[in-house]
Design an enzyme around this catalytic site. Structure first.
Site, PDB file in Angstrom:
ATOM      1  N   ASP A 151       0.846  -1.198   0.000  1.00 29.84           N
ATOM      2  CA  ASP A 151       0.000   0.000   0.000  1.00 29.84           C
ATOM      3  C   ASP A 151       0.887   1.255   0.000  1.00 29.84           C
ATOM      4  O   ASP A 151       1.928   1.283   0.678  1.00 29.84           O
ATOM      5  CB  ASP A 151      -0.852  -0.073   1.284  1.00 29.84           C
ATOM      6  CG  ASP A 151      -1.890   1.012   1.387  1.00 29.84           C
ATOM      7  OD1 ASP A 151      -2.401   1.450   0.341  1.00 29.84           O
ATOM      8  OD2 ASP A 151      -2.210   1.406   2.530  1.00 29.84           O
TER       9      ASP A 151
ATOM     10  N   GLU B 109      -3.281   6.666  -7.633  1.00 33.12           N
ATOM     11  CA  GLU B 109      -4.185   7.592  -6.932  1.00 33.12           C
ATOM     12  C   GLU B 109      -4.196   8.957  -7.615  1.00 33.12           C
ATOM     13  O   GLU B 109      -3.174   9.421  -8.099  1.00 33.12           O
ATOM     14  CB  GLU B 109      -3.730   7.738  -5.469  1.00 33.12           C
ATOM     15  CG  GLU B 109      -4.562   8.732  -4.655  1.00 33.12           C
ATOM     16  CD  GLU B 109      -4.252   8.687  -3.146  1.00 33.12           C
ATOM     17  OE1 GLU B 109      -4.003   7.590  -2.613  1.00 33.12           O
ATOM     18  OE2 GLU B 109      -4.275   9.765  -2.525  1.00 33.12           O
TER      19      GLU B 109
HETATM   20  P1  13P Z   1      -7.551   4.209   7.757  1.00 32.69           P
HETATM   21  O1  13P Z   1      -6.359   4.106   8.647  1.00 32.69           O
HETATM   22  O2  13P Z   1      -8.265   5.512   7.923  1.00 32.69           O
HETATM   23  O3  13P Z   1      -8.469   3.052   7.883  1.00 32.69           O
HETATM   24  O4  13P Z   1      -7.013   4.248   6.257  1.00 32.69           O
HETATM   25  C1  13P Z   1      -6.419   3.099   5.740  1.00 32.69           C
HETATM   26  C2  13P Z   1      -5.865   3.357   4.407  1.00 32.69           C
HETATM   27  O5  13P Z   1      -6.470   4.005   3.582  1.00 32.69           O
HETATM   28  C3  13P Z   1      -4.556   2.770   4.096  1.00 32.69           C
HETATM   29  O6  13P Z   1      -4.112   3.138   2.831  1.00 32.69           O
END
Ligand code: 13P
Length: 281
Positions: A82, A134
């Site tokens: 991520d 993104e």
């Molecule tokens: P949160 O921590 O707000 O759940 O967001 C998670 C996220 O988008 C990780 O990329």
């Protein structure tokens, strides 16, 4: 044995109108809790770790652990890096077996975002991996820090990024933010609709899932969101479960470990039900 590509999961979600949860994990307990929820609900899922978290969960340990869990899981699981910002980190994740990566070049002008995303597309293609990118800027970064101004996604830029890079999924900024919200978020569904209308069925991604209401989740899914990231709410559930165990006088490491897995399990299970991914495996 069901380590899969994220693209397959998102295509099924698009066909059947639900969203796949992408659950951030930091250790083995969280992975075990996630697997338990997914198997129990017969739900596909994405296990992920953000580049910014790697000082706590080193890449060469956490990715193989997620891959091993996915391979032995009874339901389909994709393993995702991520918010990758360094190409070397993305490449290492792919070498270690991640089946998808997110390149986050969203803070750059769109031309630069497109150029970098194209490079990642070419890199991921060598591994047959899925790519998320993104457009727009969320109020806080993925570790919940910073309080910069959110810039909502420009739907024309979303479509440019899709058509010029061949990316598999695009994350939007529509009033969502990482970390818990100080006030209830007001999502701008008109941005989601405009992006959806322009992007020809491309799976769209909602980051910042912690603290979004169930109703808003459902509206997002009806509007074309196919992947929803949840991190803070799971970390918080694990903290609370561990805290409650210790506050109750517990001092056995293995019971503490089980309490942490249970905390992750409960939060992840709850979100899978709201996302409608149960019984889809
Ligand atoms: P949160 O921590 O707000 O759940 O967001 C998670 C996220 O988008 C990780 O990329």
């Amino acid at each position: 044995m069901s380590l899969v590509k994220m693209k397959e999961l998102l295509e099924d979600a698009e066909k059947r109108g639900y969203a796949v949860g992408a659950f951030s994990v930091a250790n083995m307990e969280m992975i075990l809790g996630a697997v338990r929820a997914a198997e129990e609900l017969s739900s596909p899922m994405i296990l992920q770790v953000a580049q910014v978290r790697l000082p706590y969960s080193p890449l060469d340990i956490i990715i193989p652990m997620m891959v091993a869990a996915a391979k032995s899981c009874k339901v389909p699981v994709a393993v995702h890096l991520d918010h990758g910002t360094d190409l070397s980190c993305l490449e290492k994740a792919l070498e270690l077996g991640a089946t998808s990566v997110m390149i986050d070049a969203s803070s750059k002008p769109i031309e630069e975002n497109i150029r970098i995303t194209k490079e990642v597309r070419a890199l991921a293609d060598k591994y047959g991996a899925t790519v998320e990118a993104e457009v727009g800027t969320l109020g806080k970064s993925e570790d919940g820090k910073g309080a910069g101004k959110a810039i909502y996604s420009d739907p024309d830029e979303v479509e440019r990024l899709r058509s010029e890079t061949g990316v598999d999924a695009i994350a939007l900024s529509i009033g969502n933010a990482h970390g818990f919200y100080k006030e209830a978020p007001k999502l701008d569904f008109s941005v989601l609709k405009a992006a959806r209308d322009k992007t020809n069925g491309l799976p769209l991604v909602l980051h910042g899932g912690s603290g979004i209401s169930d109703d808003d989740f459902r509206r997002c899914i009806a509007g074309g969101i196919r992947k929803i990231n949840v991190a803070t709410a799971t970390f918080s559930a694990v903290e609370e479960a561990a805290g409650a165990y210790c506050a109750g006088g517990g001092r056995d490491y293995f019971s503490l470990s089980a309490a942490m897995a249970e905390g992750a399990y409960k939060n992840i299970r709850r979100h899978m039900l709201v996302f409608g991914s149960d019984k889809k495996a």
